[in-house]
Design a protein around this motif. Sequence first.
Motif, PDB file in Angstrom:
ATOM      1  N   PHE A 241       0.820  -1.210   0.000  1.00 12.55           N
ATOM      2  CA  PHE A 241       0.000   0.000   0.000  1.00 12.55           C
ATOM      3  C   PHE A 241       0.857   1.265   0.000  1.00 12.55           C
ATOM      4  O   PHE A 241       0.396   2.339  -0.387  1.00 12.55           O
ATOM      5  N   GLU A 242       2.121   1.129   0.401  1.00 12.65           N
ATOM      6  CA  GLU A 242       2.978   2.303   0.571  1.00 12.65           C
ATOM      7  C   GLU A 242       3.542   2.833  -0.745  1.00 12.65           C
ATOM      8  O   GLU A 242       3.994   3.975  -0.817  1.00 12.65           O
ATOM      9  N   PHE A 243       3.511   2.046  -1.796  1.00 10.65           N
ATOM     10  CA  PHE A 243       4.090   2.467  -3.074  1.00 10.65           C
ATOM     11  C   PHE A 243       3.051   2.320  -4.178  1.00 10.65           C
ATOM     12  O   PHE A 243       2.306   1.342  -4.225  1.00 10.65           O
ATOM     13  N   ASN A 244       3.022   3.291  -5.074  1.00 10.98           N
ATOM     14  CA  ASN A 244       2.028   3.302  -6.146  1.00 10.98           C
ATOM     15  C   ASN A 244       2.712   3.579  -7.482  1.00 10.98           C
ATOM     16  O   ASN A 244       3.531   4.494  -7.590  1.00 10.98           O
ATOM     17  N   GLU A 245       2.357   2.783  -8.472  1.00  4.06           N
ATOM     18  CA  GLU A 245       2.999   2.920  -9.790  1.00  4.06           C
ATOM     19  C   GLU A 245       2.663   4.243 -10.484  1.00  4.06           C
ATOM     20  O   GLU A 245       3.358   4.659 -11.414  1.00  4.06           O
ATOM     21  N   TYR A 246       1.599   4.910 -10.030  1.00 11.22           N
ATOM     22  CA  TYR A 246       1.207   6.185 -10.644  1.00 11.22           C
ATOM     23  C   TYR A 246       1.772   7.388  -9.894  1.00 11.22           C
ATOM     24  O   TYR A 246       1.389   8.528 -10.165  1.00 11.22           O
ATOM     25  N   GLY A 247       2.676   7.150  -8.954  1.00 11.37           N
ATOM     26  CA  GLY A 247       3.320   8.236  -8.246  1.00 11.37           C
ATOM     27  C   GLY A 247       2.422   8.900  -7.222  1.00 11.37           C
ATOM     28  O   GLY A 247       1.520   8.280  -6.656  1.00 11.37           O
ATOM     29  N   ILE A 248       2.657  10.195  -6.990  1.00 12.06           N
ATOM     30  CA  ILE A 248       1.942  10.912  -5.937  1.00 12.06           C
ATOM     31  C   ILE A 248       0.454  11.006  -6.219  1.00 12.06           C
ATOM     32  O   ILE A 248      -0.381  10.954  -5.313  1.00 12.06           O
ATOM     33  N   GLU A 249       0.060  11.141  -7.505  1.00 11.62           N
ATOM     34  CA  GLU A 249      -1.361  11.193  -7.849  1.00 11.62           C
ATOM     35  C   GLU A 249      -2.036   9.864  -7.533  1.00 11.62           C
ATOM     36  O   GLU A 249      -3.180   9.820  -7.091  1.00 11.62           O
ATOM     37  N   GLY A 250      -1.312   8.772  -7.774  1.00 12.51           N
ATOM     38  CA  GLY A 250      -1.852   7.456  -7.455  1.00 12.51           C
ATOM     39  C   GLY A 250      -2.027   7.263  -5.957  1.00 12.51           C
ATOM     40  O   GLY A 250      -3.027   6.693  -5.501  1.00 12.51           O
ATOM     41  N   LEU A 251      -1.048   7.738  -5.166  1.00 10.64           N
ATOM     42  CA  LEU A 251      -1.141   7.634  -3.712  1.00 10.64           C
ATOM     43  C   LEU A 251      -2.325   8.437  -3.183  1.00 10.64           C
ATOM     44  O   LEU A 251      -3.086   7.971  -2.329  1.00 10.64           O
ATOM     45  N   ARG A 252      -2.481   9.658  -3.690  1.00 10.93           N
ATOM     46  CA  ARG A 252      -3.611  10.475  -3.248  1.00 10.93           C
ATOM     47  C   ARG A 252      -4.934   9.849  -3.665  1.00 10.93           C
ATOM     48  O   ARG A 252      -5.915   9.880  -2.917  1.00 10.93           O
ATOM     49  N   GLY A 253      -4.939   9.269  -4.858  1.00 13.33           N
ATOM     50  CA  GLY A 253      -6.166   8.635  -5.339  1.00 13.33           C
ATOM     51  C   GLY A 253      -6.579   7.447  -4.486  1.00 13.33           C
ATOM     52  O   GLY A 253      -7.750   7.295  -4.128  1.00 13.33           O
ATOM     53  N   GLN A 254      -5.620   6.586  -4.134  1.00 13.09           N
ATOM     54  CA  GLN A 254      -5.972   5.408  -3.335  1.00 13.09           C
ATOM     55  C   GLN A 254      -6.396   5.800  -1.920  1.00 13.09           C
ATOM     56  O   GLN A 254      -7.283   5.175  -1.332  1.00 13.09           O
ATOM     57  N   LEU A 255      -5.796   6.854  -1.377  1.00 13.77           N
ATOM     58  CA  LEU A 255      -6.214   7.329  -0.054  1.00 13.77           C
ATOM     59  C   LEU A 255      -7.646   7.863  -0.097  1.00 13.77           C
ATOM     60  O   LEU A 255      -8.451   7.606   0.799  1.00 13.77           O
TER      61      LEU A 255
END
Length: 299
Positions: A241-255
């Motif tokens: 869950f800590e790493f996302n292939e789409y970068g910061i936008e992906g992290l914000r999206g999953q949150l």
Amino acid sequence: MQKKNKSENKKKTTNKASGIGFALWVVAALFILILFILNQNIIANNLKATGFFNKTGLKTPEFVEKAEEPETIQAERKNEVEPIGPVEIDLNSTVEKTTRTASPVKAQNETAKKQQQETIEVAKEKETAPKTEKAKAETRTEKKETVVKKEVSVATQSTKTMKLKLFFMTINSNGTVARKESVREMKKSDSPLVDAIHAVIAGPNATEEKAGCRTLVSNGTKLIGASVKNGIATLNFSGEFEFNEYGIEGLRGQLQQIVYTATAFPTVEGVQFLVDGEKKEYLGQEGVWIGTPLGRNSF
């Protein structure tokens, strides 16, 4: 002389037209200002949801960051079921889960087998018991049949369903990413919050995909544990869950997907994220804050 008069008249007409035009512009500006004041919260929420200032490289104004979602929209996005109690759920224990979700067909088969055995016993009693005992035997049979009917009724109730609100992401025609709500009918259980988070991690079904839904939750992510206490849902995810292939936008999206899905339940106001059982301040190398509980106003 006539030319001079014409020139003066033309000048007066021009000044008058300019004055009228200026007055119209002032009225229009006041009208737009009033509309902005009345709809400030809605406009701020739209700017916040679309990430306008982040995409343009500008600093997000404070009134946009603190914009609260209208209560009517929040009420529409609430589920009608309670999530779970303040007890930690161990998702690695499959024995308990299997027991809770026992097949109704299996329950009916066991009931039928039990009923058949009881019928044989009653028949034996009738053969050996005096005639005066016949009425008692029939009474016992009726009681046993009532018990069997109740057991079958309980097994049937386990097949009931519930409707849960899930949140995915969608990509608009202009390339912007936005949340998209989906109402999915699922099998009723004792822990609907866990079921909802599992569904978000797994991604949209065929119908939701046609509607443009997609999930940005990192591949391989698993929900390890969940609990709800004092309005805060504590969700423990695996290291993926800590790493996302789409970068910061992906992290914000999953949150956003997790927070909006969890807070759709009436007793959940925010989510405290854990990774492999640890409370961290930032998620990923890009540094998205998760050190405190996140609510819908965090995005």
